[in-house]
Design an enzyme around this catalytic site. Structure first.
Site, PDB file in Angstrom:
ATOM      1  N   ASP A  55       0.861  -1.173   0.000  1.00 50.99           N
ATOM      2  CA  ASP A  55       0.000   0.000   0.000  1.00 50.99           C
ATOM      3  C   ASP A  55       0.907   1.235   0.000  1.00 50.99           C
ATOM      4  O   ASP A  55       2.096   1.138   0.321  1.00 50.99           O
ATOM      5  CB  ASP A  55      -0.868  -0.047   1.267  1.00 50.99           C
ATOM      6  CG  ASP A  55      -1.697   1.203   1.474  1.00 50.99           C
ATOM      7  OD1 ASP A  55      -2.299   1.684   0.501  1.00 50.99           O
ATOM      8  OD2 ASP A  55      -1.722   1.694   2.616  1.00 50.99           O
ATOM      9  N   ASP A  61      -0.342   5.015   0.943  1.00 46.92           N
ATOM     10  CA  ASP A  61      -0.661   6.019   1.953  1.00 46.92           C
ATOM     11  C   ASP A  61      -0.514   5.472   3.369  1.00 46.92           C
ATOM     12  O   ASP A  61      -1.053   4.407   3.693  1.00 46.92           O
ATOM     13  CB  ASP A  61      -2.087   6.539   1.758  1.00 46.92           C
ATOM     14  CG  ASP A  61      -2.244   7.285   0.441  1.00 46.92           C
ATOM     15  OD1 ASP A  61      -1.691   8.381   0.330  1.00 46.92           O
ATOM     16  OD2 ASP A  61      -2.906   6.746  -0.473  1.00 46.92           O
TER      17      ASP A  61
END
Length: 292
Positions: free
Chosen positions: A82, A84
């Site tokens: 991922d 963020d």
């Protein structure tokens, strides 16, 4: 055979050898191997301890992360990450919202979505809608002034790639950010949503299909199939509810500084270490890290 790994925040590096030895003796483990002095150590176990989560909780209070996992196959051939609050320290949509003057409203929605309280797609569309009319050039400004890399990310990607691994950045954020972050960190590919703009202004919408929880699982399936790997060959890392699909499917799913509701569903939880924790849990010593 199992391996217990203890690690701590590298900026503090306060892992006490006496603590490691006490746990090793209590669990009847093998000799301690120090992966990094005062920072990370491991030892083998013949069985999975019944009280590992109680011990995990006790160690958390001391600023120490504990991971117990099967020894076989722990070194992975693919990283699925991922972006963020995982590979970067911010939520890119929150930073854009600050520039648009709607920061507090968007941050509230983001927090609820990442905690699994809201549907990801609906929450994304609501937040992006609040950015309508924002100058497209603000994206570059945010990248230059507001986005910082999560500590340990360069070493994680470089070390895995140097050992034959493949690195994919898959985000529910935006391609304008993943492209730059992927280039900075050396990822092999990146996937994210596309912010739509017209006449130099954001339209308040994103391209379809929207990349959310299922799209991350799809990326796991598609990339492993393309590379001839199994899902067990993957170490995935994320922090939000939309990461749970890929975290549960990957051979090793790591909840990194994750929301409590997310961490509770993951076997590997890193709350004190940085991204190099993903190397330690694979058995890499700090001397093996590639930093260039």
């Amino acid at each position: 055979m199992y391996v217990a790994t203890l690690l701590t925040n590298p900026s503090i590096a306060r892992l006490d050898p006496a603590l490691v030895d006490a746990l090793r003796n209590a669990w009847g483990g093998g000799d301690a191997v120090w992966l990094s002095p005062d920072e990370a150590a491991e030892f083998t176990l013949s069985a999975l301890p019944d009280n590992r989560w109680q011990v995990w909780g006790d160690l958390q209070a001391l600023g120490v992360d504990l991971v117990v996992q099967p020894a076989e196959g722990r070194r992975k051939r693919m990283l699925l990450a991922d972006m963020d609050s995982t590979m970067i320290q911010q939520e890119c949509i929150d930073e854009l919202a600050d520039e648009a003057g709607v920061g507090e409203r968007v941050k509230e929605i983001t927090a609820r979505a990442m905690n699994g309280e809201l549907d990801f797609e609906g929450a994304l569309l609501e937040r992006v809608g609040l950015l309508r009319g924002l100058d497209e050039a603000v994206i570059g400004h945010v990248l230059d002034t507001r986005i910082s890399l999560m500590p340990g990310g360069r070493a994680l990607v470089a070390t895995m790639r140097a050992n034959g691994g493949y690195a994919a950045l898959v985000s529910g954020g935006f391609t304008a950010f993943t492209a730059q972050v992927a280039a900075q960190l050396g990822f092999d590919e990146n996937r994210a949503n596309t912010l739509l703009a017209a006449d130099g202004k954001l339209t308040g919408d994103v391209g379809r299909p929207i990349l959310g929880r299922q799209a991350k699982v799809d990326a796991l399936e598609q990339i492993t199939a393309r590379l001839g790997l199994s899902e067990q060959d993957v170490i995935a890392v994320g922090d939000g509810a939309n990461d749970l699909g890929m975290l549960s499917r990957a051979g090793t799913g790591v909840a990194l500084h994750a929301k409590p509701s997310v961490a509770a569903q993951c076997e590997v939880r890193i709350n004190h270490g940085d991204l190099t924790a993903l190397l330690f849990v694979q058995g890499y010593a700090k001397a093996d890290f590639v930093t260039e």
